[in-house]
Enzyme design. Structure first.
Site, PDB file in Angstrom:
ATOM      1  N   SER A 185       0.709  -1.149  -0.045  1.00 34.96           N
ATOM      2  CA  SER A 185      -0.025   0.143   0.157  1.00 34.96           C
ATOM      3  C   SER A 185       0.980   1.223   0.033  1.00 34.96           C
ATOM      4  O   SER A 185       0.179   2.337  -0.348  1.00 34.96           O
ATOM      5  CB  SER A 185      -0.918   0.087   1.239  1.00 34.96           C
ATOM      6  OG  SER A 185      -0.309  -0.235   2.372  1.00 34.96           O
ATOM      7  N   HIS A 213      -5.692  -3.141  -3.109  1.00 36.57           N
ATOM      8  CA  HIS A 213      -5.094  -2.214  -4.159  1.00 36.57           C
ATOM      9  C   HIS A 213      -5.186  -2.910  -5.505  1.00 36.57           C
ATOM     10  O   HIS A 213      -4.875  -2.084  -6.732  1.00 36.57           O
ATOM     11  CB  HIS A 213      -3.893  -1.326  -3.682  1.00 36.57           C
ATOM     12  CG  HIS A 213      -3.725  -0.813  -2.504  1.00 36.57           C
ATOM     13  ND1 HIS A 213      -4.235   0.635  -2.290  1.00 36.57           N
ATOM     14  CD2 HIS A 213      -3.513  -1.118  -1.214  1.00 36.57           C
ATOM     15  CE1 HIS A 213      -4.319   0.824  -1.034  1.00 36.57           C
ATOM     16  NE2 HIS A 213      -3.755  -0.301  -0.315  1.00 36.57           N
ATOM     17  N   LYS A 245     -11.976   1.141  -1.913  1.00 33.96           N
ATOM     18  CA  LYS A 245     -11.030   1.633  -2.520  1.00 33.96           C
ATOM     19  C   LYS A 245     -11.505   1.641  -4.175  1.00 33.96           C
ATOM     20  O   LYS A 245     -12.166   2.421  -4.587  1.00 33.96           O
ATOM     21  CB  LYS A 245      -9.807   0.952  -2.388  1.00 33.96           C
ATOM     22  CG  LYS A 245      -9.271   1.186  -0.959  1.00 33.96           C
ATOM     23  CD  LYS A 245      -8.010   0.533  -0.499  1.00 33.96           C
ATOM     24  CE  LYS A 245      -7.648   0.976   0.792  1.00 33.96           C
ATOM     25  NZ  LYS A 245      -7.043  -0.024   1.820  1.00 33.96           N
TER      26      LYS A 245
HETATM   27  C1  LIG Z   1      -7.143  -0.030   3.088  1.00 34.54           C
HETATM   28  C2  LIG Z   1      -6.444  -1.471   3.375  1.00 34.54           C
HETATM   29  C3  LIG Z   1      -7.024  -2.375   4.300  1.00 34.54           C
HETATM   30  C4  LIG Z   1      -8.013  -2.004   5.321  1.00 34.54           C
HETATM   31  O1  LIG Z   1      -9.333  -1.860   4.498  1.00 34.54           O
HETATM   32  P1  LIG Z   1     -10.656  -0.953   5.006  1.00 34.54           P
HETATM   33  O2  LIG Z   1     -11.554  -1.570   4.420  1.00 34.54           O
HETATM   34  O3  LIG Z   1      -9.728   0.493   4.759  1.00 34.54           O
HETATM   35  O4  LIG Z   1     -10.485  -1.299   6.486  1.00 34.54           O
HETATM   36  C5  LIG Z   1      -6.313  -3.752   4.571  1.00 34.54           C
HETATM   37  N1  LIG Z   1      -5.487  -3.994   3.749  1.00 34.54           N
HETATM   38  C6  LIG Z   1      -4.646  -3.052   2.952  1.00 34.54           C
HETATM   39  C7  LIG Z   1      -3.641  -3.545   2.061  1.00 34.54           C
HETATM   40  C8  LIG Z   1      -5.008  -1.764   2.685  1.00 34.54           C
HETATM   41  O5  LIG Z   1      -4.623  -0.994   1.896  1.00 34.54           O
END
Ligand SMILES: *Cc1c(COP(=O)(O)O)cnc(C)c1O
Length: 391
Positions: A185, A213, A245
């Site tokens: 990330s 992602h 996302k």
């Molecule tokens: C954003 C993210 C999460 C958490 O997801 P949410 O739905 O925002 O709680 C988990 N793992 C990764 C790699 C992320 O980027």
């Protein structure tokens, strides 16, 4: 101890954080998530959001949310296993399973909760967990929970398959889990999933993949990182994806074999002991899945913008990490310099967040540029021109 002493000790710690220049603050947006954000009446180009396909502002998805709320009400009323599992949740699970190619899927309110359900539940007492050092904080917390439940936990250097293999070979744990982000990330690079899958086969381990992602962005029809690498939906793989996302709404899923998913449903505490998301969210996500599947044009636009950004910044003294994804980190190094650069961009109506340790390793403070299919060519040109001038 009295209450004032308790709060005073917090205040002292907060002062230390502020003195180190590490206080975090939130900006209040006066506009919906989109390519332009309005903050304090000022419009800035938004390179901070993870809305990679621009679906957070999609009116058909918003309509599905509104219609879903009118038909199914505002809330689910209970956890999935009590009485909160409504028809839209069930339909979404089926759609996600079909889309990802796995036998079954469960949905969660957040990716954080989804990750907390997988690793600690699969890794019983005596199990061994092998996790990439750059894994997301939610996977790290999941690993800590597994440790508290009696599992052994090991972290291998980032994407170092040889080091991981040594650790696996040295372990005689009856249950082994390899746990990794598919797209990291803060770096935007991919895990070597085919090699990790081969190791999982050789050492008879689970492969737990967080595709927060990659889902919606990578692979044919946006099916994600596994599809990108042409890997099968094998029973030893448990795939987690987030839906806030690229999917533009919120929530997450875990997909896997029917047995693995039933096990998580029976035993995953962060699945069982939490209220199901509002059913309208599931309605919106069903529409979002349709848009992702039909979103080749959005993904082509995103890739074109990424190419434009990378070409535009090629000659800069600051370097982009070699990321093939929508996350484009520009390494600055020094914490204060990264913040100053982010602030200078803000002055030019460009919102690019600075990411500092401990979120990233010391000495690698960076700008994390998030590119979206919603950005125009002119948006990217404006960013590259500003960075050329400032960096
Ligand atoms: C954003 C993210 C999460 C958490 O997801 P949410 O739905 O925002 O709680 C988990 N793992 C990764 C790699 C992320 O980027």
């Amino acid at each position: 101890m009295n209450a004032s002493r308790l709060t005073e000790s917090l205040a002292a710690e907060l002062q230390d954080i502020a003195a180190a220049g590490l206080s975090r603050r939130r900006r209040v947006l006066e506009s919906p998530c989109g390519r332009i954000a309005t903050v304090d009446g000022k419009n800035v180009l938004n390179f901070a959001a993870n809305d990679y396909l621009g679906l957070a502002g999609n009116s058909q998805i918003a309509r599905a949310l509104a219609d879903g709320a009118l038909q199914w009400g505002a809330g689910s009323g209970a956890s999935h296993l009590v009485s909160g599992h409504l028809a839209p949740h069930e339909a979404l699970e089926t759609e996600i399973a079909a889309f990802t190619g796995f036998a079954r899927a469960l949905t969660f309110s957040t990716g954080y909760l989804a990750n907390l359900a997988v690793t600690p539940t699969l890794a019983g007492r005596g199990a061994a967990v092998f996790a990439d050092k750059l894994n997301h904080a939610s996977l790290i917390d999941a690993m800590q929970l597994a440790k508290a439940n009696g599992a052994d936990v090991h972290r291998y250097p980032h994407n170092d398959v040889a080091a991981l293999e040594k650790m696996l070979a040295a372990s005689d744990a009856p249950t082994k889990l390899i746990v990794t982000d598919a797209v990291f990330s803060m770096d935007g690079d991919l895990a070597p999933l085919p090699l990790l899958f081969a190791l999982a086969e050789r050492y008879d381990a689970w492969l737990v993949i967080d595709d927060a992602h990659g889902f919606g962005v990578l692979g044919p029809h946006g099916r994600g990182s596994l599809a990108h690498f042409n890997l099968p939906a094998a029973p030893r793989i448990v795939l987690m994806g987030t839906l806030g996302k690229a999917a533009g709404v919120g929530g997450a899923f875990v997909a896997g074999s029917a047995t693995a998913i039933d096990y998580l449903l029976q035993k995953g505490r962060s699945y069982i002991f939490t209220t199901a998301a509002p059913p309208a969210i599931a309605c919106a996500l069903s529409e979002s899945l349709r848009q992702i599947a039909a979103g080749d044009a959005l993904r082509a636009t995103l890739m074109a913008r990424l190419g434009q950004l990378r070409d535009g910044l090629a000659g800069l003294p600051l370097k982009l990490l070699p990321s093939p994804t929508a996350i484009q980190p520009l390494i600055v190094g020094d914490n204060a310099a990264a913040v100053a650069l982010s602030q200078a961009l803000w002055q030019r109506d460009l919102w690019v967040p600075a990411i500092r340790p401990p979120t990233v390793p010391k000495g690698t403070a960076r700008l994390r540029i998030s590119v979206s299919a919603a950005h125009t060519e002119a948006d990217i040109a404006q960013l590259t021109a500003a960075l050329k001038e400032l960096a």
